[in-house]
Design an enzyme around this catalytic site. Structure first.
Site, mmCIF file in Angstrom:
data_model
loop_
_atom_site.group_PDB
_atom_site.id
_atom_site.type_symbol
_atom_site.label_atom_id
_atom_site.label_comp_id
_atom_site.label_asym_id
_atom_site.label_seq_id
_atom_site.Cartn_x
_atom_site.Cartn_y
_atom_site.Cartn_z
ATOM 1 N N ARG A 167 54.730 44.883 49.729
ATOM 2 C CA ARG A 167 54.931 44.307 51.839
ATOM 3 C C ARG A 167 54.285 45.155 52.448
ATOM 4 O O ARG A 167 54.705 46.560 52.209
ATOM 5 C CB ARG A 167 56.620 44.584 51.568
ATOM 6 C CG ARG A 167 56.987 43.913 52.761
ATOM 7 C CD ARG A 167 59.126 44.007 52.550
ATOM 8 N NE ARG A 167 59.197 45.244 53.037
ATOM 9 C CZ ARG A 167 59.998 46.275 54.215
ATOM 10 N NH1 ARG A 167 60.904 45.401 54.525
ATOM 11 N NH2 ARG A 167 60.746 47.001 53.830
ATOM 12 N N THR B 251 53.308 45.680 58.739
ATOM 13 C CA THR B 251 53.862 44.922 59.300
ATOM 14 C C THR B 251 55.165 43.769 59.045
ATOM 15 O O THR B 251 55.994 42.732 59.195
ATOM 16 C CB THR B 251 52.850 43.306 59.355
ATOM 17 O OG1 THR B 251 52.525 43.026 57.471
ATOM 18 C CG2 THR B 251 51.217 43.148 59.740
ATOM 19 N N ASP C 131 63.977 52.652 48.624
ATOM 20 C CA ASP C 131 63.008 51.351 47.941
ATOM 21 C C ASP C 131 62.978 52.011 47.052
ATOM 22 O O ASP C 131 62.623 52.700 45.985
ATOM 23 C CB ASP C 131 61.823 52.764 48.025
ATOM 24 C CG ASP C 131 60.513 51.087 48.062
ATOM 25 O OD1 ASP C 131 60.688 51.108 47.316
ATOM 26 O OD2 ASP C 131 59.413 51.524 48.700
ATOM 27 N N ASP D 253 60.396 52.126 44.040
ATOM 28 C CA ASP D 253 60.283 53.866 44.449
ATOM 29 C C ASP D 253 61.250 54.238 42.925
ATOM 30 O O ASP D 253 61.147 55.065 42.540
ATOM 31 C CB ASP D 253 59.957 54.575 44.960
ATOM 32 C CG ASP D 253 58.728 54.278 46.169
ATOM 33 O OD1 ASP D 253 57.675 53.638 45.378
ATOM 34 O OD2 ASP D 253 58.604 55.010 47.706
HETATM 35 C C1 PRP Z 1 60.238 45.485 48.099
HETATM 36 C C2 PRP Z 1 60.981 44.286 47.494
HETATM 37 C C3 PRP Z 1 61.293 43.030 47.692
HETATM 38 C C4 PRP Z 1 60.904 43.124 49.011
HETATM 39 C C5 PRP Z 1 61.818 42.890 49.912
HETATM 40 O O1 PRP Z 1 58.611 45.058 47.057
HETATM 41 O O2 PRP Z 1 61.613 44.983 45.621
HETATM 42 O O3 PRP Z 1 59.955 42.311 46.804
HETATM 43 O O4 PRP Z 1 60.242 44.390 49.333
HETATM 44 O O5 PRP Z 1 61.759 42.517 50.954
HETATM 45 P P1 PRP Z 1 61.084 41.665 52.167
HETATM 46 O O6 PRP Z 1 62.609 41.033 51.360
HETATM 47 O O7 PRP Z 1 61.240 42.152 53.654
HETATM 48 O O8 PRP Z 1 59.954 41.051 51.563
HETATM 49 P P2 PRP Z 1 58.151 46.067 47.612
HETATM 50 O O9 PRP Z 1 56.938 45.219 48.196
HETATM 51 O O10 PRP Z 1 58.105 47.259 48.045
HETATM 52 O O11 PRP Z 1 56.914 46.057 46.245
HETATM 53 P P3 PRP Z 1 57.261 47.397 45.270
HETATM 54 O O12 PRP Z 1 58.425 46.463 44.377
HETATM 55 O O13 PRP Z 1 56.252 46.886 44.544
HETATM 56 O O14 PRP Z 1 57.815 48.513 45.833
HETATM 57 N N1 URA Z 2 61.906 46.821 49.744
HETATM 58 C C1 URA Z 2 63.000 47.752 49.400
HETATM 59 O O1 URA Z 2 62.910 48.391 48.221
HETATM 60 N N2 URA Z 2 64.257 47.976 50.197
HETATM 61 C C2 URA Z 2 64.919 47.674 51.200
HETATM 62 O O2 URA Z 2 65.479 48.218 51.900
HETATM 63 C C3 URA Z 2 64.035 46.525 51.740
HETATM 64 C C4 URA Z 2 62.872 46.402 51.185
#
Ligand code: PRP
Ligand code: URA
Length: 214
Positions: free
Chosen positions: A109, A113, A205, A208
């Protein structure tokens, strides 16, 4: 519980899931415990989400006599985590169905944006014959979930279940409206998104916290 009379949305009510989600929320929960909890919740939610797996009767001989007894029909399950955080739920589901195949969809994400960007997609064949369980702990805006399901559909996937640990109302509504024919399993429905599109109260997150990055 079915969310606002939508039969395709199931919100978990089991005390064990609720308890484990509270532990996940706690900012003092460390990587080790967080990772274990995500896996355990994946298994508990998987148990619920797979309750409609097709069955067939086979003959088995007990120490007493022969009888017909049910087993899972076919070996057509695929678990598809959305990278990275969705990976954390996979082992819990594989504990239930060790023969399941695993696909991967890589999305991140954009922090500005909040739009998802695809960087990887590999799905097991024949995807069109499989029940596909998509995992991601967080359903925030719903952009990542919608893009993942779009990709699966483009590859021919049909029978899709989406499983998340925490959902924001905004993301849940978007996903259910965009894909009214998929089944959605939610560990806990939270209050809202904040200005950074993080779920409140959420757990921060997820990626993380599972992988110990920051
Ligand atoms: C996080 C989470 C989802 C997404 C949710 O992933 O694990 O995939 O955000 O957000 P959305 O519903 O607004 O799309 P992230 O993009 O942070 O990647 P990661 O899992 O690699 O940390
Ligand atoms: N992705 C995450 O990991 N946490 C949130 O709260 C939203 C998006």
């Amino acid at each position: 519980m079915h969310y606002k009379d939508n039969e395709n949305i199931t919100i978990m009510e089991h005390p064990l899931i609720k308890h484990k989600i509270t532990r996940l929320r706690d900012k003092s929960t460390g990587t080790n415990e967080f990772r274990a909890l995500v896996e355990e919740i994946g298994m508990l939610m998987g148990y619920e989400a797979l309750s409609d797996l097709p069955m067939k009767d086979i003959e088995v001989e007990t120490p007493i006599e022969k009888c017909m007894s049910p087993v899972i029909a076919g070996r057509k399950l695929a678990v598809v985590p959305i990278l990275r955080a969705g990976l954390g739920m996979v082992e819990g589901i594989l504990d239930l169905v060790p023969t399941a195949k695993v696909g991967h969809i890589g999305l991140y994400r954009d922090p500005e944006t909040h739009e998802p960007h695809e960087y990887y997609c590999k799905l097991p064949n024949p995807i069109e014959e499989r029940t596909i369980v998509v995992t991601d702990p967080m359903l925030a805006t719903g952009g990542s979930a919608c893009d993942a399901i779009k990709l699966i559909r483009q590859h021919g996937g049909r029978k899709i279940k989406f499983m998340c640990i925490i959902a924001a109302p905004e993301g849940l509504e978007r996903l259910a409206k965009t894909y009214p024919d998929i089944q959605i399993y939610v560990g806990q429905l939270d209050r809202q998104l904040n200005a950074d599109a993080y779920i409140c109260p959420g757990l921060g997150d997820a990626g993380d916290r599972i992988f110990g990055t920051k």
